[in-house]
Structures are given as structure tokens and as C-alpha cells.
Design a protein around this motif. Structure first.
Motif, PDB file in Angstrom:
ATOM      1  N   LEU B 111       0.925  -1.293   0.027  1.00 44.61           N
ATOM      2  CA  LEU B 111       0.105  -0.092   0.007  1.00 44.61           C
ATOM      3  C   LEU B 111       0.881   1.215  -0.036  1.00 44.61           C
ATOM      4  O   LEU B 111       1.923   1.116   0.499  1.00 44.61           O
ATOM      5  N   SER B 112       0.451   2.341  -0.776  1.00 48.69           N
ATOM      6  CA  SER B 112       1.136   3.434  -0.717  1.00 48.69           C
ATOM      7  C   SER B 112       0.145   4.726  -0.459  1.00 48.69           C
ATOM      8  O   SER B 112       0.719   5.730   0.091  1.00 48.69           O
ATOM      9  N   GLU B 113      -0.998   4.557  -0.814  1.00 50.31           N
ATOM     10  CA  GLU B 113      -2.043   5.585  -0.411  1.00 50.31           C
ATOM     11  C   GLU B 113      -3.212   5.073   0.564  1.00 50.31           C
ATOM     12  O   GLU B 113      -3.405   3.739   0.628  1.00 50.31           O
ATOM     13  N   GLY B 114      -3.594   6.241   1.411  1.00 46.59           N
ATOM     14  CA  GLY B 114      -4.810   5.832   2.252  1.00 46.59           C
ATOM     15  C   GLY B 114      -6.165   5.400   1.410  1.00 46.59           C
ATOM     16  O   GLY B 114      -6.822   4.715   2.202  1.00 46.59           O
ATOM     17  N   SER B 115      -6.034   5.828   0.398  1.00 46.28           N
ATOM     18  CA  SER B 115      -7.367   5.293  -0.595  1.00 46.28           C
ATOM     19  C   SER B 115      -7.517   4.072  -0.828  1.00 46.28           C
ATOM     20  O   SER B 115      -8.409   3.549  -1.079  1.00 46.28           O
ATOM     21  N   GLU B 116      -6.286   3.456  -0.650  1.00 49.59           N
ATOM     22  CA  GLU B 116      -6.178   1.941  -0.996  1.00 49.59           C
ATOM     23  C   GLU B 116      -6.701   0.970   0.040  1.00 49.59           C
ATOM     24  O   GLU B 116      -6.774  -0.340  -0.159  1.00 49.59           O
ATOM     25  N   THR B 117      -6.797   1.494   1.160  1.00 45.41           N
ATOM     26  CA  THR B 117      -6.980   0.726   2.279  1.00 45.41           C
ATOM     27  C   THR B 117      -8.465  -0.047   2.374  1.00 45.41           C
ATOM     28  O   THR B 117      -8.672  -0.902   3.114  1.00 45.41           O
ATOM     29  N   HIS B 118      -9.521   0.587   1.439  1.00 45.63           N
ATOM     30  CA  HIS B 118     -10.651  -0.138   1.346  1.00 45.63           C
ATOM     31  C   HIS B 118     -10.512  -1.730   1.303  1.00 45.63           C
ATOM     32  O   HIS B 118     -11.332  -2.513   1.411  1.00 45.63           O
ATOM     33  N   LYS B 119      -9.422  -2.123   0.321  1.00 44.60           N
ATOM     34  CA  LYS B 119      -9.258  -3.289  -0.103  1.00 44.60           C
ATOM     35  C   LYS B 119      -8.989  -4.361   1.150  1.00 44.60           C
ATOM     36  O   LYS B 119      -9.372  -5.319   0.818  1.00 44.60           O
ATOM     37  N   LEU B 120      -8.642  -3.906   2.156  1.00 45.53           N
ATOM     38  CA  LEU B 120      -8.297  -4.865   3.238  1.00 45.53           C
ATOM     39  C   LEU B 120      -9.579  -5.634   3.769  1.00 45.53           C
ATOM     40  O   LEU B 120      -9.533  -6.585   4.441  1.00 45.53           O
ATOM     41  N   GLN B 122     -12.161  -6.382   1.901  1.00 40.50           N
ATOM     42  CA  GLN B 122     -12.696  -7.312   0.844  1.00 40.50           C
ATOM     43  C   GLN B 122     -12.702  -8.942   1.366  1.00 40.50           C
ATOM     44  O   GLN B 122     -11.791  -9.051   2.083  1.00 40.50           O
ATOM     45  N   ASP B 123     -13.696  -9.547   1.051  1.00 44.50           N
ATOM     46  CA  ASP B 123     -13.915 -10.978   1.460  1.00 44.50           C
ATOM     47  C   ASP B 123     -12.698 -12.006   0.920  1.00 44.50           C
ATOM     48  O   ASP B 123     -12.146 -12.620   1.991  1.00 44.50           O
ATOM     49  N   ASN B 124     -12.132 -11.610   0.076  1.00 42.45           N
ATOM     50  CA  ASN B 124     -11.271 -12.611  -0.434  1.00 42.45           C
ATOM     51  C   ASN B 124      -9.895 -12.324   0.452  1.00 42.45           C
ATOM     52  O   ASN B 124      -9.108 -13.308   0.525  1.00 42.45           O
ATOM     53  N   ILE B 125      -9.717 -11.147   0.998  1.00 42.51           N
ATOM     54  CA  ILE B 125      -8.282 -10.838   1.681  1.00 42.51           C
ATOM     55  C   ILE B 125      -8.661 -11.086   3.194  1.00 42.51           C
ATOM     56  O   ILE B 125      -7.866 -11.849   3.430  1.00 42.51           O
ATOM     57  N   GLN B 126      -9.786 -11.102   3.415  1.00 43.43           N
ATOM     58  CA  GLN B 126     -10.228 -11.693   4.828  1.00 43.43           C
ATOM     59  C   GLN B 126     -10.305 -13.114   5.018  1.00 43.43           C
ATOM     60  O   GLN B 126     -10.169 -13.397   6.087  1.00 43.43           O
ATOM     61  N   SER B 127     -10.338 -13.905   3.922  1.00 36.72           N
ATOM     62  CA  SER B 127     -10.263 -15.072   3.957  1.00 36.72           C
ATOM     63  C   SER B 127      -9.016 -15.914   4.291  1.00 36.72           C
ATOM     64  O   SER B 127      -8.856 -16.952   4.630  1.00 36.72           O
ATOM     65  N   LEU B 131      -2.855 -11.227   8.105  1.00 39.90           N
ATOM     66  CA  LEU B 131      -3.056 -10.003   7.000  1.00 39.90           C
ATOM     67  C   LEU B 131      -1.733  -9.130   7.144  1.00 39.90           C
ATOM     68  O   LEU B 131      -1.473  -8.466   8.327  1.00 39.90           O
ATOM     69  N   ALA B 132      -0.952  -8.949   6.373  1.00 38.34           N
ATOM     70  CA  ALA B 132       0.289  -8.274   6.328  1.00 38.34           C
ATOM     71  C   ALA B 132       0.303  -6.944   5.474  1.00 38.34           C
ATOM     72  O   ALA B 132      -0.211  -7.035   4.446  1.00 38.34           O
ATOM     73  N   VAL B 133       0.536  -5.786   5.865  1.00 36.33           N
ATOM     74  CA  VAL B 133       0.734  -4.690   5.154  1.00 36.33           C
ATOM     75  C   VAL B 133       2.079  -4.103   4.902  1.00 36.33           C
ATOM     76  O   VAL B 133       2.827  -4.161   5.821  1.00 36.33           O
ATOM     77  N   GLN B 134       2.468  -3.818   3.517  1.00 41.01           N
ATOM     78  CA  GLN B 134       3.609  -3.431   3.433  1.00 41.01           C
ATOM     79  C   GLN B 134       3.788  -1.995   2.658  1.00 41.01           C
ATOM     80  O   GLN B 134       3.437  -1.575   1.673  1.00 41.01           O
ATOM     81  N   PRO B 135       3.882  -1.009   3.941  1.00 39.10           N
ATOM     82  CA  PRO B 135       3.795   0.194   3.306  1.00 39.10           C
ATOM     83  C   PRO B 135       5.140   0.801   2.729  1.00 39.10           C
ATOM     84  O   PRO B 135       6.101   0.388   2.823  1.00 39.10           O
ATOM     85  N   THR B 136       4.609   1.688   1.583  1.00 40.54           N
ATOM     86  CA  THR B 136       5.943   2.248   0.943  1.00 40.54           C
ATOM     87  C   THR B 136       6.112   3.724   1.204  1.00 40.54           C
ATOM     88  O   THR B 136       7.179   4.188   0.751  1.00 40.54           O
ATOM     89  N   THR B 137       5.119   4.268   1.926  1.00 40.21           N
ATOM     90  CA  THR B 137       5.460   5.744   2.143  1.00 40.21           C
ATOM     91  C   THR B 137       5.377   6.037   3.694  1.00 40.21           C
ATOM     92  O   THR B 137       4.823   5.049   4.387  1.00 40.21           O
ATOM     93  N   GLU B 138       5.845   6.998   4.178  1.00 39.74           N
ATOM     94  CA  GLU B 138       5.837   7.258   5.503  1.00 39.74           C
ATOM     95  C   GLU B 138       4.192   7.452   6.190  1.00 39.74           C
ATOM     96  O   GLU B 138       4.021   6.891   7.235  1.00 39.74           O
ATOM     97  N   LYS B 139       3.552   8.169   5.391  1.00 39.95           N
ATOM     98  CA  LYS B 139       2.086   8.306   5.790  1.00 39.95           C
ATOM     99  C   LYS B 139       1.702   7.102   5.922  1.00 39.95           C
ATOM    100  O   LYS B 139       0.746   6.610   6.744  1.00 39.95           O
ATOM    101  N   MET B 140       1.838   6.090   5.039  1.00 41.14           N
ATOM    102  CA  MET B 140       1.032   4.908   4.955  1.00 41.14           C
ATOM    103  C   MET B 140       1.732   4.161   6.146  1.00 41.14           C
ATOM    104  O   MET B 140       1.068   3.258   6.814  1.00 41.14           O
ATOM    105  N   PHE B 141       2.813   3.939   6.496  1.00 35.95           N
ATOM    106  CA  PHE B 141       3.374   3.572   7.484  1.00 35.95           C
ATOM    107  C   PHE B 141       2.835   3.910   8.800  1.00 35.95           C
ATOM    108  O   PHE B 141       2.384   3.011   9.699  1.00 35.95           O
ATOM    109  N   HIS B 142       2.703   5.228   8.929  1.00 35.05           N
ATOM    110  CA  HIS B 142       1.871   5.625  10.295  1.00 35.05           C
ATOM    111  C   HIS B 142       0.652   5.187  10.259  1.00 35.05           C
ATOM    112  O   HIS B 142       0.169   4.721  11.358  1.00 35.05           O
ATOM    113  N   MET B 143      -0.227   5.248   9.098  1.00 32.32           N
ATOM    114  CA  MET B 143      -1.493   4.801   8.962  1.00 32.32           C
ATOM    115  C   MET B 143      -1.385   3.406   9.554  1.00 32.32           C
ATOM    116  O   MET B 143      -2.501   2.913  10.242  1.00 32.32           O
ATOM    117  N   ALA B 144      -0.892   2.573   8.798  1.00 30.73           N
ATOM    118  CA  ALA B 144      -0.675   0.959   9.282  1.00 30.73           C
ATOM    119  C   ALA B 144      -0.409   0.893  10.686  1.00 30.73           C
ATOM    120  O   ALA B 144      -1.089  -0.210  11.171  1.00 30.73           O
TER     121      ALA B 144
END
Lengths: 159, 356
Positions: B111-120, B122-127, B131-144
């Protein structure tokens, strides 16, 4: 007189393919592999520190079990280096630490226990009755007294 | 809350409980790369099993989607795949070492932007189990670290980081029970990666003081996996103390599993449901206790799916071992949702046929 304290690392060489075990890996290869890896990870300081007292005490080419001696104050250098060894004598290989102890004897004790456990694994895979009988026999013969005579050669190869 | 207390406690987290019987030092490797071909994955799994790991998670990378157009041929991540079957030799080895071997699935989201977090959500992800997130920006890291409902934060350590770790974010993550991942297979692979992994890992460990760190393999080949003791030794190199290094392969990984189980299988992180049919014999008394407390009549012998809704035991997490780890989170949650709980419980009773 203070005696020099050592640590003995009992390691297993895990090859990608079991066939390669039969090929000759000797003590010298292992020694060089360890030394090169130490130089890579810890630099000249590490290589110099570990050079005094580094020794490959025992290698069983059939089971791939080996024992390395280091001086006790340098054991951390060796233990952090072992995971980085990728190949020995240009065969891709993984070093798996089984046991660390201060005397050869306690390493032997552990090795006997370990080999007996491997035999139980073997027993579970046996198909015919004769095989089972043979493996049972060699499990029964797994004792330290016998091991001391020939040091470690007795256990797995009997099957 | 009082309702839950009376009907309390059957541990739901079956896999964790199975492992509990085998002693505390159950080592985990929570990241084998699963996107490689199937045969290599199988070999790696068998290698891990023989080395003595108790739990192995196979990580799948979520495919990156292009932004414009392309909605029709969106690549969607399939649901969590089934466990890979192991061969006889490995099974024998696992059996003798008297440890179970459990495979889990995990998904990595880059993930690099906050707008992408809705994907988390989704049912296929939750199955997936983890659940791991790899942030690529500082903002995203803070959010994660502060907001997202995830289990593991895995920063790509093989390259020089585009941002510094901030203590605020890391402290928040420790508070919430998130864990940071350090991969070791790239460090074994080649020299530049080794430098990067080591320096990033040291920076991370200095900031989080050795807490909340797990060491995983990220191995693609069986030969890149190291035994649990060797991995603990590697931890020393990263700057962990001996005890912390051991924790990083065992206790901390268990905490991640609890965290994941609490996130997935529970209602509001407070309680979970289980069919009466799935209960083991020694837990049967809880059904009776529940009946008496609620004044309900449940026919124990009957098929739970037939009489609708009644064949479910509600469990509060009070009794399970995950309590310490999740208590903080739960407290805040239960404060917020205390009004909801009663109704939530009723609702889930009705839906019980679908819940296992």
C-alpha cells in the motif's frame, strides 16, 4: 593453571539432494567454508578472532553430522555466521545447528539421542517385517558405550 | 458483559490450543513466499517441517492493480488456498518430533496511499489467516501502525528505506499489538541485500526496543530456510538480546496468531461462536451452564443445525490465553460498543447456522 574453555557446535549439513552426501566433503572444505563466511560477515577482526582454536573435530559423511570447536569467548561469532553459509566445496548446503555444548562428551550424548530419534522416524516408514526388525535391532543397540568405541558410526548406517 | 460471563469460555482457536499441548516453545515461520511454483513451495514446506517448525504461514502477494481503465480484467486474489499435502517421510519426522505442523495462509498488501485501504475489508482478503501490510510511504506506515486492522507490518527491508521509522508510529503499533517483520532469506542471498536488511533491522530494533518483532524467512527455495535455533542466533546479529531473539521466533509469533484469530473469528473482539456439535466432550458442561444461566432449553443430543439458532455456544474471550494480548484493544472496543453487544449477540444467535 586455567584451562582453555571451548564450545563445540554440533551441526548437520542439509543438502538439497541426498545423493550429494556420498560425495566427498572433508574437514578441510568445512574449515575453509566457515572461515570464508566469518570473513564475509565479521570482517578481518572476526576472522582473526576465530582463527585461534577453530577446528572441525568430527564429520560423518553418511549422516552429514559434524562438530566444530571454537574458543568460548568467540562462540557468538560462529553462531551468527553459521546461517550464512551457503555452500561447502561448491555444493549448495544449509547448516543446521543441533546442539552446542562445552565438552565433546555431552555432544556425543546428544548425538546418540538424536540418531536414535532419526531411527524412530525410519521405523515409521518401514514397509516389510525384515526392515522393521533391523531398525528395531539398531535402536536397541544405541547406547553411549558402543558409540564411544567408534564415535557415532554405529547408528544410522546399520540400517 | 454479564451475559457473556455466565455462558463463558470454550477456546475457539483450535490450532493454537492444539499447539498449547505440545509445550510453549513452538516455533513459527510466518512468511514463506507462496507465489513461486507449487513444487518449490511443497519442498520448502517439507524442509520447514523437518527443521522443527510448528507453524508455517505461506504468504501471497496481492497483485498490484493499475488505476486507469482495466476494471474488467482486474486481477483478483483468489480465496485462501488449501493446505499443501506433505509426503510420508516428512509426516514421520513431524510425528516423532511430537509437534504438530500447521500451515496458514497470509496475504501481503503493498500500500502507498490511504485510499487503497478499503481493499483490506474485501472478503477474499479476509479469508486469509494473517493479514500483512507493506507500506511504501511514511504516511502509509504511520497509518498502518495506528489505524489499520492488520496483524503484521512488513516493510521492504531489502532496499534502502525511503523514510525513517518514527517512534510515535512504532509505539502506537506496540500498543495495539501489531508486529514488525524482519526477513532473513534476502540477507543470506547476497551482499548488498544483507547490508540493507541488517541496517534496517537494527534501526527498527533500536526504536522498538526489541519488542514486537518477528523474524521470518521469506524463502523461495528450501535451502534458504534455517532451523529455529539458527534464526534465533541471527536475531543476535540484528541487535536483539538472546531472550528477545528466542521470543521473535516463538512467543511473538504466537501472539500474532492470537491477534489474527481475534480479528477474524470474533464478534467485536469480545466473543466468538461455536457449534455444539464441534465441542469436545470435556467442554459439554458449558452448554448446560449456559442453559441454566439463560433459562433456555437446548436439546443436547439433537442435531444443532436442525433446531435453529439454539445450537451455539457463545464464548467470551476471558478464559483464553489471548486475553493479555488483546485486552487493551478489547477494552477500548467494548467501551464503545457496550450498547451494541446485547443486540449483536441476539443477531448472531439467529445467524448461527452459518457460523462454525
Amino acid at each position: 593453571m586455567v584451562r582453555i574453555k571451548n564450545r563445540y557446535f554440533l551441526c548437520e549439513l542439509v543438502f538439497e539432494d541426498a545423493i550429494w552426501r556420498a560425495l566427498a566433503v572433508n574437514n578441510q572444505h568445512l574449515y575453509n567454508a566457515v572461515k570464508d563466511a566469518v570473513r564475509q560477515i565479521h570482517g578481518d577482526y572476526g576472522a582473526a578472532a576465530i582463527a585461534w582454536g577453530l577446528n572441525v573435530k568430527y564429520l560423518n559423511p553418511d549422516t552429514g553430522v559434524m562438530m566444530i570447536r571454537v574458543r568460548r569467548q568467540n562462540q557468538k561469532i560462529l553462531s551468527t555466521t553459521l546461517p550464512f553459509i551457503k555452500s561447502v566445496a561448491s555444493f549448495p548446503v544449509t547448516m543446521r545447528t543441533l546442539h552446542i555444548s562445552g565438552t565433546i562428551r555431552s555432544c556425543q550424548k546428544f548425538l546418540v539421542k538424536y540418531n536414535r530419534r532419526q531411527l524412530v522416524v525410519l521405523l515409521r516408514q518401514c514397509r516389510t517385517k525384515e526392515e522393521r526388525q533391523k531398525v528395531r535391532e539398531s535402536i536397541r543397540r544405541c547406547t553411549l558405550e558402543q558409540e564411544e568405541e567408534e564415535f557415532g558410526d554405529g547408528a544410522l548406517e546399520d540400517t | 458483559m454479564h451475559v457473556h460471563r455466565t455462558t463463558t469460555t470454550v477456546p475457539v482457536f483450535q490450532y493454537i490450543n492444539n499447539n498449547r499441548e505440545f509445550g510453549k516453545m513452538d516455533t513459527c515461520d510466518l512468511h514463506l513466499l507462496g507465489n513461486s511454483d507449487e513444487n518449490a513451495l511443497k519442498l520448502s514446506l517439507q524442509c520447514a517441517a523437518r527443521l522443527g517448525y510448528g507453524v508455517v504461514a505461506i504468504g501471497y502477494n496481492c497483485p498490484v492493480q493499475e488505476k486507469q481503465g482495466g476494471d474488467k480484467n482486474k486481477v483478483k486474489l483468489p480465496n485462501a488456498p488449501a493446505a499443501v499435502k506433505l509426503d510420508g517421510q516428512t509426516k514421520a519426522a513431524v510425528g516423532v518430533q511430537s509437534k504438530g505442523f500447521k500451515q496458514l495462509s497470509r496475504v501481503n498488501m503493498v500500500l502507498s496511499e490511504g485510499s487503497e485501504t478499503h481493499k483490506l475489508r474485501q472478503d477474499n482478503i479476509q479469508s486469509y489467516d494473517l493479514l500483512a501490510v507493506q507500506p511504501t510511504t511514511e504516511k502509509m506506515f504511520h497509518m498502518a501502525c495506528t489505524k489499520l486492522e492488520i496483524d503484521i507490518v512488513c516493510v521492504d527491508m531489502t532496499e534502502k528505506l525511503p523514510f525513517y521509522f518514527k517512534r510515535v508510529a512504532i509505539n502506537a503499533a506496540i500498543e495495539r499489538g501489531l508486529y514488525f517483520e524482519i526477513p532473513y532469506a534476502p540477507a543470506i542471498r547476497d551482499s548488498t541485500m544483507r547490508k540493507n536488511v541488517l541496517s534496517n533491522a537494527m534501526a527498527l530494533i533500536t526504536l522498538c526496543r526489541g519488542k514486537n518483532v518477528i523474524i521470518t524467512s521469506q524463502a523461495t527455495k528450501p535451502l534458504e530456510i534455517r532451523g529455529p535455533h539458527d534464526v534465533a542466533n541471527l536475531g543476535l546479529l540484528f541487535g536483539l538480546s538472546e531472550q528477545e531473539a528466542k521470543n521473535a521466533v516463538s512467543t511473538n509469533c504466537r501472539a500474532v496468531l492470537y491477534h489474527a484469530a481475534t480479528r477474524r473469528n470474533t464478534i467485536k473482539s469480545v466473543m466468538s461462536l461455536q457449534q455444539i456439535g464441534d465441542l469436545s466432550g470435556k467442554d459439554r458442561w458449558k452448554v448446560k451452564a449456559g442453559q441454566e444461566a439463560c433459562g433456555m432449553s437446548i436439546q443436547e443430543g439433537g442435531d444443532p443445525t436442525e433446531d435453529e439458532g439454539s445450537g451455539v455456544v457463545a464464548q467470551s474471550l476471558e478464559g483464553s490465553e489471548g486475553r493479555a494480548k488483546t485486552s487493551k484493544r478489547r477494552k477500548s472496543k467494548s467501551k464503545r460498543n457496550s450498547v451494541d453487544e446485547q443486540s449483536a449477540m441476539k443477531r448472531t444467535r439467529q445467524d448461527s447456522a452459518g457460523v462454525d
